[in-house]
Design a protein around this motif. Structure first.
Motif, PDB file in Angstrom:
ATOM      1  N   TYR A   1       1.636   0.070  -2.017  1.00 36.10           N
ATOM      2  CA  TYR A   1       3.012   0.624  -2.539  1.00 36.10           C
ATOM      3  C   TYR A   1       4.273  -0.940  -1.884  1.00 36.10           C
ATOM      4  O   TYR A   1       5.110  -1.306  -3.126  1.00 36.10           O
ATOM      5  CB  TYR A   1       3.545   1.867  -2.655  1.00 36.10           C
TER       6      TYR A   1
ATOM      7  N   ASP B   1       7.765  -7.339  -6.734  1.00 40.25           N
ATOM      8  CA  ASP B   1       8.966  -6.793  -7.078  1.00 40.25           C
ATOM      9  C   ASP B   1      10.322  -8.076  -7.488  1.00 40.25           C
ATOM     10  O   ASP B   1      10.542  -8.431  -8.567  1.00 40.25           O
ATOM     11  CB  ASP B   1       9.832  -5.919  -7.719  1.00 40.25           C
TER      12      ASP B   1
ATOM     13  N   GLN C   1      14.831   2.352   2.986  1.00 38.50           N
ATOM     14  CA  GLN C   1      13.592   1.684   2.120  1.00 38.50           C
ATOM     15  C   GLN C   1      13.478   0.345   2.815  1.00 38.50           C
ATOM     16  O   GLN C   1      13.540  -0.375   2.292  1.00 38.50           O
ATOM     17  CB  GLN C   1      14.381   1.416   0.495  1.00 38.50           C
TER      18      GLN C   1
HETATM   19  N1  TRP Z   1      10.956   1.978  -3.976  1.00 42.44           N
HETATM   20  C1  TRP Z   1      12.151   2.402  -4.662  1.00 42.44           C
HETATM   21  C2  TRP Z   1      12.441   3.224  -4.137  1.00 42.44           C
HETATM   22  O1  TRP Z   1      11.690   4.537  -3.687  1.00 42.44           O
HETATM   23  C3  TRP Z   1      12.412   1.774  -5.567  1.00 42.44           C
HETATM   24  C4  TRP Z   1      11.743   0.163  -5.791  1.00 42.44           C
HETATM   25  C5  TRP Z   1      10.491  -0.383  -6.458  1.00 42.44           C
HETATM   26  C6  TRP Z   1      12.427  -1.035  -5.279  1.00 42.44           C
HETATM   27  N2  TRP Z   1      10.282  -1.256  -6.538  1.00 42.44           N
HETATM   28  C7  TRP Z   1      11.770  -2.058  -6.040  1.00 42.44           C
HETATM   29  C8  TRP Z   1      14.252  -1.430  -4.646  1.00 42.44           C
HETATM   30  C9  TRP Z   1      12.137  -3.393  -5.731  1.00 42.44           C
HETATM   31  C10 TRP Z   1      14.222  -2.332  -4.418  1.00 42.44           C
HETATM   32  C11 TRP Z   1      13.434  -3.326  -4.992  1.00 42.44           C
HETATM   33  O2  TRP Z   1      14.058   3.793  -4.127  1.00 42.44           O
END
Ligand code: TRP
Ligand code: ADP
Length: 335
Positions: A138, A145, A160
């Motif tokens: 993950y 991203d 996060q």
């Molecule tokens: N992991 C984040 C959450 O669960 C969602 C997310 C995925 C995210 N990729 C990201 C947030 C990139 C910021 C940047 O809230």
């Protein structure tokens, strides 16, 4: 212009807590013209838990419709679906090669799953039961991203923060191995804002099953507010501490300041009963949510509008991600 990026995982329906903790933030950011904002629905992150095509497709569209219903302008920000930007996944594979497995072993979500197994006596070979590689990797996908869009600032909640550290760590390892390629993103950990209590007074959360869905019908909303918000048994004439009241905590977010002051005084001085206060809360919620609810329902009836918004968003995101991927491929010798 600062490039800001954030994402949301489409799991479950949005509730009032998400509105205060997430939607309002994005709406405010979108008004700031000194920032270029990328906001996406992380459907491949949700895939780790959602194993139902209809559910994944619909919850993704529902999230997009929800933000639009509250007035997010897709001309002002880039709104897209993660799975529409394949560059992210190629970069993920490349980042896998510079990410130590030990770093992933330390990820909070993975550790929590292992700890839970251990608590049930599952250790050794059984320690990883229920953990798929998507969950394990993950943080690498999340890094991709961010790096694929070359984002500078990533606003996220406290939970996060570790993922942000990992993104900087992994990006730094890549740069160290292959030369300066990625900007290392700055985390922007939003201070614990107003935390909205749920029906039972604990933090409103899907995990506690105590939510008020953002787009309940008027009659569902009425039932939840009037019948399901738990109160103590203090009679109307009793003095009450408003800060202890779920009704008041919710009212504070959705009512006008004068109304909030009035409810506060009513509780503190005594004379305001919970039934009356609930009616006032219901009215404030209806005032705030009726318009967006209508717009939301209308948008869900127009999948072609949502598809077009997602298509345009993906195009804008790919206009950044495609040259980025090219640069990365050059850096590693896959050009
Ligand atoms: N992991 C984040 C959450 O669960 C969602 C997310 C995925 C995210 N990729 C990201 C947030 C990139 C910021 C940047 O809230
Ligand atoms: P849940 O706890 O229901 O699983 P998430 O963890 O998916 O919610 O949260 C998504 C976003 O909504 C995050 O930005 C989080 O800070 C915000 N949020 C969730 N619940 C609340 C709450 N009760 N009050 C304020 N913000 C919240």
């Amino acid at each position: 212009m600062t490039r800001v990026l954030t994402g949301i995982k489409p799991t479950g329906d949005l509730h009032l807590g998400n509105y205060v903790g997430a939607i309002q933030h994005i709406l405010r950011m979108a008004e700031d013209t000194s920032q270029e904002i990328f906001f996406f629905v992380a459907d491949y992150h949700a895939l780790n838990t959602v194993k139902d095509a209809k559910q994944l497709r619909e919850s993704t569209k529902r999230i997009i419709a929800a933000y639009l219903a509250f007035g997010l302008d897709p001309e002002k920000i880039t709104l897209y679906r993660q799975s529409d930007v394949p560059e992210i996944f190629e970069i993920t594979t490349i980042l896998n090669a510079v990410t130590p497995k030990g770093l992933m072993n330390r990820a909070h979500a993975y550790k929590a799953a292992v700890d839970q197994n251990a608590a049930q006596g599952k250790v050794g070979e059984e320690a990883d039961i229920g953990v798929n590689m998507g969950l394990y990797n993950y943080p690498i996908l999340m890094t991709a991203d961010i790096l694929a869009l070359n984002a500078e600032l990533v606003p996220v909640g406290k939970d996060q923060a570790q993922h942000l550290e990992f993104a900087r760590d992994i990006g730094g390892r890549f740069n160290h191995a292959f030369g300066e390629t990625f900007k290392l993103p700055q985390g922007f950990i939003s201070e614990e804002g107003a935390v909205i209590p749920g029906l039972d007074g604990r933090k409103m959360s899907k995990s506690y099953d105590n939510t008020i869905p953002l787009f309940s019908t008027a009659s569902e909303l009425k039932k939840l507010v009037m019948k399901k918000i738990i109160t103590d048994t203090a009679p109307p004439e009793a003095k009450k501490d408003p800060e202890e009241s779920t009704i008041y905590q919710l009212y504070k977010v959705f009512a006008q300041p004068e109304q909030v002051a009035e409810m506060k005084a009513g509780f503190e001085q005594g004379g305001l009963g919970y039934g009356t206060a609930k009616k006032q809360l219901l009215e404030a919620l209806e005032n705030h949510l009726a318009g967006p609810r209508e717009k939301y329902e209308a948008l869900l009836q127009q999948p072609e509008v949502l598809d077009e918004i997602m298509r345009k968003g993906a195009e804008k995101a790919r206009a950044v991600a495609t040259p980025m991927l090219k640069k990365v491929r050059q850096a590693i010798g896959a050009d």
